[in-house]
Design a protein around this motif. Structure first.
Motif, PDB file in Angstrom:
ATOM      1  N   ALA A 104      29.678 -36.344  12.286  1.00  0.00           N
ATOM      2  CA  ALA A 104      28.717 -35.293  11.943  1.00  0.00           C
ATOM      3  C   ALA A 104      28.947 -34.106  12.868  1.00  0.00           C
ATOM      4  CB  ALA A 104      27.277 -35.803  12.075  1.00  0.00           C
ATOM      5  N   LEU A 105      28.388 -32.959  12.468  1.00  0.00           N
ATOM      6  CA  LEU A 105      28.467 -31.737  13.282  1.00  0.00           C
ATOM      7  C   LEU A 105      27.061 -31.280  13.618  1.00  0.00           C
ATOM      8  CD1 LEU A 105      31.265 -29.703  11.433  1.00  0.00           C
ATOM      9  CD2 LEU A 105      31.497 -31.034  13.534  1.00  0.00           C
ATOM     10  N   ARG A 106      26.846 -30.973  14.888  1.00  0.00           N
ATOM     11  CA  ARG A 106      25.578 -30.406  15.322  1.00  0.00           C
ATOM     12  C   ARG A 106      25.887 -29.143  16.126  1.00  0.00           C
ATOM     13  NH1 ARG A 106      20.916 -34.017  17.974  1.00  0.00           N
ATOM     14  NH2 ARG A 106      20.934 -34.698  15.782  1.00  0.00           N
ATOM     15  N   ASN A 107      25.443 -28.012  15.578  1.00  0.00           N
ATOM     16  CA  ASN A 107      25.755 -26.706  16.183  1.00  0.00           C
ATOM     17  C   ASN A 107      27.264 -26.518  16.323  1.00  0.00           C
ATOM     18  OD1 ASN A 107      22.967 -26.147  16.481  1.00  0.00           O
ATOM     19  ND2 ASN A 107      22.936 -27.211  18.456  1.00  0.00           N
ATOM     20  N   GLY A 108      27.985 -27.024  15.332  1.00  0.00           N
ATOM     21  CA  GLY A 108      29.437 -26.869  15.327  1.00  0.00           C
ATOM     22  C   GLY A 108      30.188 -27.847  16.190  1.00  0.00           C
ATOM     23  N   GLN A 109      29.477 -28.738  16.909  1.00  0.00           N
ATOM     24  CA  GLN A 109      30.118 -29.694  17.800  1.00  0.00           C
ATOM     25  C   GLN A 109      30.102 -31.089  17.172  1.00  0.00           C
ATOM     26  OE1 GLN A 109      31.678 -28.626  20.608  1.00  0.00           O
ATOM     27  NE2 GLN A 109      31.038 -26.602  19.850  1.00  0.00           N
ATOM     28  N   PRO A 110      31.196 -31.851  17.309  1.00  0.00           N
ATOM     29  CA  PRO A 110      31.252 -33.185  16.676  1.00  0.00           C
ATOM     30  C   PRO A 110      30.414 -34.213  17.410  1.00  0.00           C
ATOM     31  CG  PRO A 110      33.264 -32.767  17.924  1.00  0.00           C
ATOM     32  CD  PRO A 110      32.467 -31.488  17.956  1.00  0.00           C
ATOM     33  N   GLU A 111      29.820 -35.110  16.647  1.00  0.00           N
ATOM     34  CA  GLU A 111      29.128 -36.271  17.194  1.00  0.00           C
ATOM     35  C   GLU A 111      29.320 -37.419  16.221  1.00  0.00           C
ATOM     36  OE1 GLU A 111      24.597 -35.371  15.639  1.00  0.00           O
ATOM     37  OE2 GLU A 111      25.143 -34.850  17.705  1.00  0.00           O
ATOM     38  N   PHE A 112      29.082 -38.647  16.698  1.00  0.00           N
ATOM     39  CA  PHE A 112      29.468 -39.810  15.907  1.00  0.00           C
ATOM     40  C   PHE A 112      28.397 -40.895  15.952  1.00  0.00           C
ATOM     41  CE2 PHE A 112      33.231 -37.762  17.605  1.00  0.00           C
ATOM     42  CZ  PHE A 112      34.000 -37.587  16.469  1.00  0.00           C
ATOM     43  N   GLY A 148      39.502 -39.794  29.236  1.00  0.00           N
ATOM     44  CA  GLY A 148      39.474 -38.635  28.346  1.00  0.00           C
ATOM     45  C   GLY A 148      40.479 -38.698  27.220  1.00  0.00           C
ATOM     46  N   THR A 149      40.726 -39.884  26.687  1.00  0.00           N
ATOM     47  CA  THR A 149      41.661 -40.040  25.576  1.00  0.00           C
ATOM     48  C   THR A 149      40.993 -40.825  24.470  1.00  0.00           C
ATOM     49  OG1 THR A 149      43.823 -40.935  24.923  1.00  0.00           O
ATOM     50  CG2 THR A 149      42.669 -42.089  26.681  1.00  0.00           C
ATOM     51  N   ASP A 150      41.160 -40.382  23.245  1.00  0.00           N
ATOM     52  CA  ASP A 150      40.514 -41.016  22.091  1.00  0.00           C
ATOM     53  C   ASP A 150      41.379 -42.157  21.590  1.00  0.00           C
ATOM     54  OD1 ASP A 150      39.149 -41.742  19.854  1.00  0.00           O
ATOM     55  OD2 ASP A 150      39.442 -39.867  18.766  1.00  0.00           O
ATOM     56  N   GLY A 181      44.249 -37.495  16.321  1.00  0.00           N
ATOM     57  CA  GLY A 181      42.919 -38.018  16.571  1.00  0.00           C
ATOM     58  C   GLY A 181      42.880 -39.482  16.940  1.00  0.00           C
ATOM     59  N   LYS A 182      44.004 -40.049  17.380  1.00  0.00           N
ATOM     60  CA  LYS A 182      44.029 -41.466  17.767  1.00  0.00           C
ATOM     61  C   LYS A 182      45.203 -41.713  18.704  1.00  0.00           C
ATOM     62  CE  LYS A 182      43.146 -46.009  17.281  1.00  0.00           C
ATOM     63  NZ  LYS A 182      44.041 -46.520  18.340  1.00  0.00           N
ATOM     64  N   SER A 183      44.912 -42.167  19.910  1.00  0.00           N
ATOM     65  CA  SER A 183      45.953 -42.530  20.866  1.00  0.00           C
ATOM     66  C   SER A 183      46.146 -44.040  20.850  1.00  0.00           C
ATOM     67  CB  SER A 183      45.581 -42.058  22.278  1.00  0.00           C
ATOM     68  OG  SER A 183      45.577 -40.649  22.358  1.00  0.00           O
ATOM     69  N   GLY A 222      38.687 -38.949  16.256  1.00  0.00           N
ATOM     70  CA  GLY A 222      39.300 -37.714  15.766  1.00  0.00           C
ATOM     71  C   GLY A 222      39.700 -37.798  14.311  1.00  0.00           C
ATOM     72  N   GLU A 223      40.184 -38.969  13.899  1.00  0.00           N
ATOM     73  CA  GLU A 223      40.548 -39.163  12.503  1.00  0.00           C
ATOM     74  C   GLU A 223      39.317 -39.090  11.606  1.00  0.00           C
ATOM     75  OE1 GLU A 223      43.641 -39.778  10.718  1.00  0.00           O
ATOM     76  OE2 GLU A 223      44.094 -38.628  12.513  1.00  0.00           O
ATOM     77  N   ALA A 224      38.162 -39.547  12.118  1.00  0.00           N
ATOM     78  CA  ALA A 224      36.923 -39.467  11.337  1.00  0.00           C
ATOM     79  C   ALA A 224      36.506 -38.018  11.128  1.00  0.00           C
ATOM     80  CB  ALA A 224      35.807 -40.238  12.043  1.00  0.00           C
ATOM     81  N   ILE A 225      36.657 -37.190  12.156  1.00  0.00           N
ATOM     82  CA  ILE A 225      36.369 -35.753  12.022  1.00  0.00           C
ATOM     83  C   ILE A 225      37.360 -35.102  11.062  1.00  0.00           C
ATOM     84  CG2 ILE A 225      36.596 -33.562  13.272  1.00  0.00           C
ATOM     85  CD1 ILE A 225      33.906 -34.629  13.667  1.00  0.00           C
TER      86      ILE A 225
END
Length: 400
Positions: free
Chosen positions: A283-291, A343-345, A189-191, A350-353
């Motif tokens: 957080a998760l909304r409808n199963g999808q991550p958001e921050f 497109g790279t975190d 979760g971290k590049s 990702g670590e927060a999720i």
């Protein structure tokens, strides 16, 4: 008699318990390595090594004071150890890596992947882990090591201290050592990111001692932006604003300076950031991550070009609003740009999720793809601590 014999045997056996210097090297037999350059051509490595010339950096120099303070060797090999072993036919002494300060990697070598290079650097028992990694921008790593430094006779030391200073006072760079790089490469979760370095000016003159004999040196080593990675491969460059946004999000800003237009539109306000703290909430909304990124910044007023009476609370409130808006736009626009363009975190969302929703995290097959679509909201809260010894701009006072 037996007692005396026992004492004698103990005294004879004690020296066997003492460790010997089996791997020692005499100082006169070593070349102290302070910088390493990693280039790639086809399927081969071109390794550059910068070693110290002791006679030219000591307080009392010998008769050959015109000689260079460092010596650079270069060799080719299928692997880094092979290139360094081949270098023994050029270097007159054993290469000693305990004082390594900088590792410069070319764009081509970074595009091909840095994992194999790190394998050697992490296994070498002579190397410590406190040296920094940087990426050569539009230049070969060997060319960066060959630029003669002005203030410090050892170019690698000059780059090391320059990066530390910039990292402490300007949020547009970042230091990356071996331990941190290995840690981030091991995260899903971290590049990682690395500060970029470029040669400004005349490269040929920069490789001579004449580069330090002028008030305005013909060539300088300059840090410029940061290199973004996807896993262990270089994918693109971050500009100054993107680098600042990255450092704010990952909570690595120590001090920096920001500026924005005056509320009345005439002139600009400069703020000196003295303390920064960021928190990522997943957080998760409808199963999808958001921050949500919560950023608290304490700052001092460094300069005010506008005609504003800072003794009025309404003016201070306007400055806070403008400062909050500037930071939210800086971080928000930069994150969207990185999501769309690379497109790279590189931020660590990702670590927060992973921490908050481990079950959901293990169900995500391609995090970078999910990150590119994840909504990110920025919440900035700036606090103006000090405005200086005057409340009104000098321009206003002189016209009264």
């Amino acid at each position: 008699m037996n007692h005396r014999l026992s004492k004698g045997l103990i005294l004879l056996l004690l020296p066997l318990m003492l460790s010997s210097c089996w791997s020692h090297h005499e100082l006169n037999d070593m070349s102290i390595v302070v910088g390493m350059g990693i280039d790639r051509v086809d399927n081969q490595y071109i390794i550059s090594i910068q070693t110290v010339n002791p006679g030219q950096v000591s307080v009392k120099k010998g008769p050959s004071s015109s000689a260079a303070p460092v010596i650079t060797y270069e060799e080719t090999g299928m692997t880094i150890p092979e290139a360094l072993t081949r270098m023994t036919v050029k270097a007159p002494r054993h290469l000693y890596f305990a004082h390594l300060r900088m590792v410069v990697i070319s764009e081509k070598a970074a595009q091909d992947g840095i994992a194999k290079s790190l394998d050697y650097l992490s296994r070498n028992n002579e190397m410590r882990t406190d040296f920094y990694f940087i990426i050569a921008k539009q230049a070969k790593a060997s060319d960066v090591l060959k630029v003669f430094s002005v203030m410090d006779p050892i170019p690698a030391n000059n780059m090391f201290t320059k990066l530390e200073t910039s990292d402490n006072y300007w949020a547009a760079t970042g230091s990356m050592n071996l331990n941190r790089l290995l840690q981030e490469l091991g995260m899903r979760g971290k590049s990682p990111t690395m500060t970029g370095v470029e040669i400004s000016g005349n490269r040929k003159l920069g490789q001579t001692t004449a580069n330090g004999h002028r008030i305005d040196p013909p060539a300088l080593i300059k840090y410029a932006g940061m290199a973004a990675f996807k896993s262990d491969r270089f994918v693109g460059w971050l500009d100054e604003n993107d680098t600042k946004a990255l450092n704010y999000v990952q909570d690595s800003v120590i001090q920096t300076l920001g500026q924005f237009p005056c509320p009345d539109g005439d002139g600009r306000i400069s703020m000196q950031v003295i303390r920064s703290k960021s928190t990522i909430k997943a957080a998760l909304r409808n199963g999808q991550p958001e921050f949500d990124v919560y950023l608290r910044v304490e700052q001092d007023l460094a300069a005010a070009e506008c005609k504003a009476d800072l003794s009025k609370s309404s003016i201070v409130a306007e400055l806070k609003k403008a400062s909050d808006k500037k930071l939210e736009a800086l971080l928000g626009n930069s994150i969207k740009k990185i999501q769309k363009q690379y497109g790279t975190d590189i931020y660590g969302f990702g670590e927060a999720i992973h921490r908050s929703f481990p079950e959901t995290w293990h169900q995500i097959k391609d995090w970078d793809q999910a990150f590119a679509k994840a909504p990110v909201r920025i919440h900035a809260n700036t606090v103006l601590r000090r405005v200086g010894t005057i409340l009104q701009p000098i321009d206003t006072i002189t016209k009264q």
